[in-house]
Design an enzyme around this catalytic site. Sequence first.
Site, PDB file in Angstrom:
ATOM      1  N   ASP A 158       4.720   1.094 -18.873  1.00 34.82           N
ATOM      2  CA  ASP A 158       3.274   1.313 -18.971  1.00 34.82           C
ATOM      3  C   ASP A 158       2.556   0.679 -17.785  1.00 34.82           C
ATOM      4  OD1 ASP A 158       1.010   2.394 -20.121  1.00 34.82           O
ATOM      5  OD2 ASP A 158       0.626   0.667 -21.412  1.00 34.82           O
ATOM      6  N   LYS A 209      -7.485  -8.667 -30.934  1.00 34.41           N
ATOM      7  CA  LYS A 209      -8.409  -8.957 -29.838  1.00 34.41           C
ATOM      8  C   LYS A 209      -7.818 -10.020 -28.909  1.00 34.41           C
ATOM      9  CE  LYS A 209     -12.372  -7.861 -32.770  1.00 34.41           C
ATOM     10  NZ  LYS A 209     -13.635  -8.357 -33.398  1.00 34.41           N
TER      11      LYS A 209
END
Length: 474
Positions: free
Chosen positions: A239, A129
Amino acid sequence: MINQCSKKSFFSCFQMKWQPLTLRSFEIQEVFQIITNLKGKCQKAHLKLYKQFLCINDKEQLDVSNYQISKVENKILGQGIRLQSIEFSLEFYGSIDKWFEYLKLYCIQTNFTQKYQVQKLVGAGTYGKVYRVKNKIDYNIYAVKTFEKQLINSLDDQEGLVKEIGLLRSLDHRGIIKLHEVYESEQFVFLVFEFLQNKNLNDTLEKGVSLGESQAYNIIKDLLETVLYIHEQGILHRDLKPDNILQRNETQKYVIIDFGLADNYREDGQYLFKKCGTPGYCAPEILWNQIYDQKVDIYSLGVILYEMLTGQNPFYSKNYDERIMLNKESKFDYSKVKVSYNALDLLQGMLHKNPQKRFSAKEALNHRYFQQQKQHHHVQSLSQLSDTLMNTGNQISSPRQEAYTNFFEIGQSSNRQTRHLYSPKLSQRFDELDKEILHHHNVYSCHISNLKCVAQNINHDQILQKLIKKYQKV
């Protein structure tokens, strides 16, 4: 004696050993009292440091990347630094503050909870996270990206994370997210970044609203400059997509994040992860399992530019397999793109299916669209105008661009169009220059960035020189 945390370190397999000395210049150097292997005897040594490379007594160098680093206290020697791997430890004592600031950029710290207070969860990913945290010492706000070690099972995934950290450490550019520190606990790896609380580019684009030509190309120019820097370091991002582009608060510039799929360019194409990226933004050569280079990033930026101009992704489909197939075929409906001729030419050059014919970052930045914009905004004084006129003189009889190409002409409406560009004390002299040029309107139809000729058999250079000399002196 070896520290137990070092035995369990996620980075143990990626810690380097002593090598023959190859460096000749160093950033800092000093004499310290050192102790090796914890229980060894204390001795004086001359330490030198260049980035992550530590040299002792001009004999050997050690790449201390991913060594654990901590501050220690000795009753006799005072404050020091301990560098430790699973096989080796080094302590050195003296004036260590500057050395610690240098070394912590490349080493792993273990006291995250002592230094940072978690404030808020701001995101989640495959392995962990992202939180907003506050530094307990300087009270600054940062973002920490956490990785749960037990979820990173394969050696490739472990190597991928270590590679991501190494690449981020090597990059220093305003358009790239800044990695400040790396920490490790028994359960997690923590990457501490600068905190960017502004929106990502996808927050705008997902509303289906297209951007104007000027705004879209300003953004893409900013990103191209960053990508050019990345490519000059021999790195591919692989990406690039709106989710991985954040806006920096104070400058409104855009920042590229998430180097999880980035890699060093390899001529043989044997990357750690070869077929990777996000369908809808991938270059087709990636999806076709072909050898590729840095131009895959330019294709991704081209897709982002298309999306900014049209409000939709060119390969959108709710079906994942269909989206991949559309992306592989790389077909674009350019009728939806309402931009000037040069702007469209730049977009098509970035999206060329054949990477050999696709623009590089440098070629895109040198495209005539950006050069034209630079010239439009560069006219600030009469001397600069003279330079522009001289530099574009060889284009004076080139054909006029298509009618929708962005430019303005010095003609009957020129005062309204150009007056705001100049300071008040120069406006009168520009008015005089306008009149002088208009006096030769049968000879010239020109604009500031690129003069155009509509007549033949005239000595253009001679007339131009007379105009410049007449108005060049202040």
